[in-house]
Motif scaffolding. Structure first.
Motif, mmCIF file in Angstrom:
data_model
loop_
_atom_site.group_PDB
_atom_site.id
_atom_site.type_symbol
_atom_site.label_atom_id
_atom_site.label_comp_id
_atom_site.label_asym_id
_atom_site.label_seq_id
_atom_site.Cartn_x
_atom_site.Cartn_y
_atom_site.Cartn_z
ATOM 1 N N PHE A 187 27.230 30.789 -9.377
ATOM 2 C CA PHE A 187 26.440 29.803 -8.645
ATOM 3 C C PHE A 187 26.813 28.388 -9.064
ATOM 4 N N LEU A 188 26.599 27.482 -8.137
ATOM 5 C CA LEU A 188 26.667 26.055 -8.404
ATOM 6 C C LEU A 188 25.250 25.507 -8.298
ATOM 7 N N VAL A 189 24.776 24.872 -9.389
ATOM 8 C CA VAL A 189 23.435 24.298 -9.379
ATOM 9 C C VAL A 189 23.508 22.955 -8.656
ATOM 10 N N GLU A 190 22.932 22.907 -7.461
ATOM 11 C CA GLU A 190 23.071 21.716 -6.633
ATOM 12 C C GLU A 190 22.037 20.647 -6.943
ATOM 13 N N GLU A 191 20.817 21.056 -7.265
ATOM 14 C CA GLU A 191 19.748 20.059 -7.367
ATOM 15 C C GLU A 191 18.611 20.561 -8.243
ATOM 16 N N PHE A 192 18.062 19.641 -9.070
ATOM 17 C CA PHE A 192 16.830 19.884 -9.814
ATOM 18 C C PHE A 192 15.793 18.875 -9.340
ATOM 19 N N SER A 193 14.562 19.330 -9.179
ATOM 20 C CA SER A 193 13.491 18.418 -8.776
ATOM 21 C C SER A 193 12.169 18.886 -9.352
ATOM 22 N N ALA A 194 11.255 17.930 -9.509
ATOM 23 C CA ALA A 194 9.920 18.224 -10.040
ATOM 24 C C ALA A 194 8.888 17.950 -8.958
ATOM 25 N N SER A 195 7.883 18.829 -8.872
ATOM 26 C CA SER A 195 6.804 18.646 -7.906
ATOM 27 C C SER A 195 5.522 19.207 -8.491
ATOM 28 N N SER A 196 4.419 18.951 -7.821
ATOM 29 C CA SER A 196 3.117 19.413 -8.311
ATOM 30 C C SER A 196 2.275 19.897 -7.146
ATOM 31 N N ASN A 213 11.848 22.890 -9.594
ATOM 32 C CA ASN A 213 12.616 23.449 -8.479
ATOM 33 C C ASN A 213 14.111 23.222 -8.700
ATOM 34 N N PHE A 214 14.907 24.217 -8.364
ATOM 35 C CA PHE A 214 16.356 24.042 -8.409
ATOM 36 C C PHE A 214 17.005 24.883 -7.317
ATOM 37 N N VAL A 215 18.126 24.381 -6.811
ATOM 38 C CA VAL A 215 18.842 24.996 -5.695
ATOM 39 C C VAL A 215 20.160 25.561 -6.211
ATOM 40 N N LEU A 216 20.436 26.808 -5.873
ATOM 41 C CA LEU A 216 21.653 27.493 -6.303
ATOM 42 C C LEU A 216 22.493 27.849 -5.082
ATOM 43 N N ARG A 217 23.740 27.393 -5.085
ATOM 44 C CA ARG A 217 24.674 27.756 -4.022
ATOM 45 C C ARG A 217 25.736 28.685 -4.593
ATOM 46 N N ARG A 218 25.933 29.822 -3.943
ATOM 47 C CA ARG A 218 26.810 30.859 -4.483
ATOM 48 C C ARG A 218 28.281 30.507 -4.251
ATOM 49 N N HIS A 219 29.097 30.760 -5.281
ATOM 50 C CA HIS A 219 30.549 30.647 -5.136
ATOM 51 C C HIS A 219 31.050 31.848 -4.339
ATOM 52 N N ILE A 220 31.812 31.596 -3.274
ATOM 53 C CA ILE A 220 32.231 32.686 -2.390
ATOM 54 C C ILE A 220 33.598 33.235 -2.754
ATOM 55 N N PHE A 221 34.392 32.516 -3.555
ATOM 56 C CA PHE A 221 35.776 32.924 -3.790
ATOM 57 C C PHE A 221 35.857 34.315 -4.413
#
Length: 421
Positions: A187-196, A213-221
């Motif tokens: 995975f590539l960690v694209e973004e971290f964010s905080a919310s309530s 919160n964090f967004v994970l984008r999968r490596h396809i290779f």
């Protein structure tokens, strides 16, 4: 006289300084009044693993709490704070923060428990600890392995509702910091964010909740090499049977069975590494369509073989014998060793070899250059004759399949990668 224990003397001093014995720290600060504001600050050290099968993630982080407890205030001329380890935690009040949807977690204890407590003269407290936690991540695999996953780690007070304790990010979005070297194999960690937000429980009430919160984008290779490329290769390999003589039963049947079994192995390998979900994944669409192409190539030869047999029977019924194109000896030899045998061609090749021997003897005696040119012409005419026989023996279904199968598969790939990428 025995000397007094200096450790006990120091313990007595800080307990007296912080008035620990004078207050009931089982109660929260300001009990009966407004809720206690507790600021949260998180530094993520690493994301250790992501499991698709268990649908969870493991994360190591530094969790820091900040609040004010006037019961711990002490006089100081230098306004310096006092720092303590985990031994003081059991004697004072601390927020009861827990991780929602967590499966397991622990505080690191090498070489001692990784807990720090810092008390300021005005009663402000900083409580920091290093934790590894495994929590649920509700993943959607409908686009796997071309997917992007949104995961979150949720923090909440276990006992205190919003009327007693107010959780908030101490520095807004800057309260969540990450290590620059966080990386994962798939995975590539694209973004971290905080919310309530808030959470409601019917039996206890409303609680403050914080989200990492964090967004994970999968490596396809990896999946291109391990799944997509082998599937493409098997589909194209199944097309080779369209170019093999239709009477070469062992060659075409064994090639079809091999490609079908290989596709089944690829599908089983992908399914074993994934959770048993009830919906179709993107990789399932590709593999099952590829399997369909491989299966159709086998069915195509079954149709060709059947129609060839029907054609031979009709010709035998009409003329009382099978044409030279389908003579019995050639068909039996083809069924035995998978190679094309034609009596006429073999006779031509025999006579051609005799002529070659004759020409070579004459060439030796006369040394005429015309023998070489005549030898080349005869070889070309024999090769062209074999080629014509092979082309004449092709069934019309094979001819169309050589064009139709690749075109349809290319169109499918264009639609597939256009939709999912």
């Amino acid at each position: 006289m025995r000397k007094n224990d200096s450790t006990k003397a120091w313990l007595l001093k800080y307990e007296q300084l912080l008035h620990i014995q004078d207050h009931d720290f089982a109660m929260r600060p300001g009990f009966g009044g407004s809720p206690v504001p507790v600021g949260i600050d998180v530094q993520i050290e690493s994301i250790d693993s992501i499991s698709e099968v268990k649908m969870d993630f493991t994360m190591t982080l530094y969790l820091r709490h900040s609040w004010k407890d006037e019961r711990l205030s002490f006089p100081s001329t230098t306004n310096k704070s006092m720092t303590f380890d985990h031994r003081l935690i059991k004697k004072i009040w601390v927020p009861d923060i827990f991780f929602v949807h967590s499966k397991r977690s622990f505080i690191h204890d090498t070489t001692v428990e990784n807990i720090m407590l810092r008390v300021y003269p005005d009663g402000n407290v900083l409580f920091s600890l290093r934790i590894t936690v495994s929590a649920m991540c509700f993943m959607d695999f409908s686009r796997f392995p071309l997917d992007t996953q949104n995961c979150s780690l949720e923090l909440e007070s276990y006992a205190y509702t919003e009327e007693d304790l107010m959780l908030y990010w101490e520095h807004g979005n800057k309260s969540l910091t990450t290590d620059e070297h966080i990386s994962l194999s798939q995975f590539l960690v694209e973004e971290f964010s905080a919310s309530s937000g808030f959470a409601f429980y019917s039996s206890t009430g409303w609680y403050n909740r914080l989200f990492i919160n964090f967004v994970l984008r999968r490596h396809i290779f990896f999946f291109v090499l391990q799944t997509y490329f082998p599937a493409m290769l098997m589909v194209r390999l199944s097309w080779v049977s369209f170019w093999i003589d239709r009477r070469a039963v062992p060659a075409r049947v064994s090639l079809g069975i091999t490609t079908v079994l290989t596709m089944s192995t690829i599908i089983s390998g992908v399914s074993a590494s994934m959770p048993q979900v009830s919906y179709i994944k993107a990789v399932d669409v590709y593999l099952w369509v590829s399997s369909l192409f491989v299966f159709l190539s086998v069915i195509e030869y079954a149709a060709v073989n059947y129609l060839t047999t029907v054609e031979e029977r009709k010709q035998f019924k009409n003329t009382g014998k099978i044409s030279g194109m389908y003579n019995i000896d050639a068909v039996q030899a083809m069924a035995f060793d998978g190679c094309y045998h034609d009596s006429k061609t073999e006779m031509d090749q025999t006579s051609f070899s005799l002529h070659l021997e004759e020409d070579s003897m004459r060439g030796r005696s006369t040394g005429s250059p015309s023998t070489d040119s005549s030898r080349i012409k005869r070889r070309q005419s024999s090769g062209g004759h074999v080629g014509r026989i092979i082309l004449e023996n092709n069934h019309v279904i094979d001819t169309y399949s050589r064009i139709l199968f690749p075109i349809v598969y290319i169109i499918f790939n264009l639609f597939y990668w256009g939709i999912y990428v």
